[in-house]
Design a protein around this motif. Structure first.
Motif, PDB file in Angstrom:
ATOM      1  N   ILE A   1       0.824  -1.219   0.000  1.00 41.03           N
ATOM      2  CA  ILE A   1       0.000   0.000   0.000  1.00 41.03           C
ATOM      3  C   ILE A   1       0.856   1.267   0.000  1.00 41.03           C
ATOM      4  O   ILE A   1       0.317   2.368   0.130  1.00 41.03           O
TER       5      ILE A   1
ATOM      6  N   ASP B   1     -11.355   7.740  -1.968  1.00 42.17           N
ATOM      7  CA  ASP B   1     -10.000   7.226  -1.820  1.00 42.17           C
ATOM      8  C   ASP B   1      -9.113   8.247  -1.118  1.00 42.17           C
ATOM      9  O   ASP B   1      -9.326   9.465  -1.235  1.00 42.17           O
TER      10      ASP B   1
ATOM     11  N   GLU C   1      -5.233  -2.951   8.064  1.00 45.20           N
ATOM     12  CA  GLU C   1      -5.431  -4.398   8.114  1.00 45.20           C
ATOM     13  C   GLU C   1      -6.607  -4.757   9.016  1.00 45.20           C
ATOM     14  O   GLU C   1      -7.454  -5.580   8.641  1.00 45.20           O
TER      15      GLU C   1
ATOM     16  N   THR D   1      -9.504  -0.779   1.808  1.00 43.20           N
ATOM     17  CA  THR D   1      -8.780  -0.837   0.535  1.00 43.20           C
ATOM     18  C   THR D   1      -8.645   0.534  -0.102  1.00 43.20           C
ATOM     19  O   THR D   1      -8.132   0.636  -1.225  1.00 43.20           O
ATOM     20  N   ASN D   2      -9.077   1.573   0.577  1.00 42.29           N
ATOM     21  CA  ASN D   2      -9.120   2.913  -0.027  1.00 42.29           C
ATOM     22  C   ASN D   2      -8.087   3.871   0.568  1.00 42.29           C
ATOM     23  O   ASN D   2      -8.271   5.084   0.529  1.00 42.29           O
TER      24      ASN D   2
ATOM     25  N   ARG E   1      -3.751   4.672   0.649  1.00 42.41           N
ATOM     26  CA  ARG E   1      -2.357   4.424   0.296  1.00 42.41           C
ATOM     27  C   ARG E   1      -1.484   5.312   1.171  1.00 42.41           C
ATOM     28  O   ARG E   1      -1.899   6.402   1.579  1.00 42.41           O
TER      29      ARG E   1
END
Length: 254
Positions: free
Chosen positions: A54, A98, A117, A122-123, A125
């Motif tokens: 990520i 995001d 985690e 998932t959005n 970085r």
């Protein structure tokens, strides 16, 4: 803090050079200082095992956000996420948006990776390097919907004011990367720095202010209260939230 997160500071990272063999070079002023706190075993695991999937590096091609996140969605970039709790809360509350978070303090980076985690997000970085080169070189022009700068180091002493990240040159860069109508949201608990921010951005042709009055006690619902902010409130510091909308955009070239 001593990094990007709640207090953005500076370093020259200089080393002792031999005058007979080295020629001094100009080093740009940075808006952070890299001071490593103690990493827990869990944070070490997160940095070694979770971060690579990520992480975004400062070096590389300009990012295509649609490719990066595998979809078309609004993108928010936060400079200095600290331990990442507020970024986690924002990303979890907005799964259709995001987020990119920048932080140089490794315990904070590890903490955020663990939170990603834990929540199965998932959005988000992560960038664990200097914000300015990353924004300048890897963020496409007019590609960000929001840029967040919460509680940067105010650099209290007058001789250090040049180290403040909010300067006209940085505002030029932010204006270049925000979409038309994009929002720059700044927060500080240091009244003189809030005044400095307003002085820089009220005069900037790319932005128009949207906060009420001087922005005191005006935290928007989407900004979680931070740990550092709560400490400031206990010390009876006023908190300022300043909102600037990207307005003027250059005409496209023929």
């Amino acid at each position: 803090m001593a990094c990007f997160s709640d207090r953005i500071m500076t370093t020259d990272n200089s080393s002792t050079l031999s005058p007979s063999t080295e020629t001094p070079t100009h080093r740009p002023i940075r808006s952070f200082i890299r001071r490593e706190g103690r990493l827990t075993a869990a944070q070490i695991r997160a940095i070694n095992e979770l971060l690579p999937a990520i992480e975004l590096k400062a070096d590389g091609a300009v990012l295509d956000m649609n490719v990066l996140f595998g979809r078309t969605a609004p993108v928010t970039l936060e400079i200095g996420f600290g331990n990442g709790e507020s970024l986690l809360e924002m990303a979890a509350a907005a799964p259709n948006e995001d987020f990119i978070g920048i932080e140089v303090h490794r315990p904070g980076v590890g903490h955020l990776a663990l939170g990603i985690e834990r929540l199965g997000l998932t959005n988000i970085r992560i960038v664990a390097e200097d914000a300015v080169p990353f924004i300048r070189d890897r963020i496409a022009d007019a590609s960000l919907d929001r840029l967040l700068l919460y509680f940067p180091d105010p650099w209290h002493k007058a001789r250090h004011h040049k180290r403040r990240i909010v300067q006209t040159e940085f505002a030029n860069l932010v204006g270049q990367k925000l979409k038309k109508g994009g929002l720059w949201h700044l927060a500080t608990d240091w009244a003189p720095y809030a005044e400095h921010m307003r002085t820089v951005l009220d005069a900037h042709p790319d932005f128009s202010s949207e906060h009420v009055g001087i922005g005191e006690a005006a935290r928007p619902s989407w900004r979680p209260e931070t740990k550092f902010e709560r400490r400031g409130i206990r010390l009876q510091h006023a908190v300022f939230d300043l909102l600037y909308r990207r307005t003027n955009m250059p005409e496209p070239t023929a």
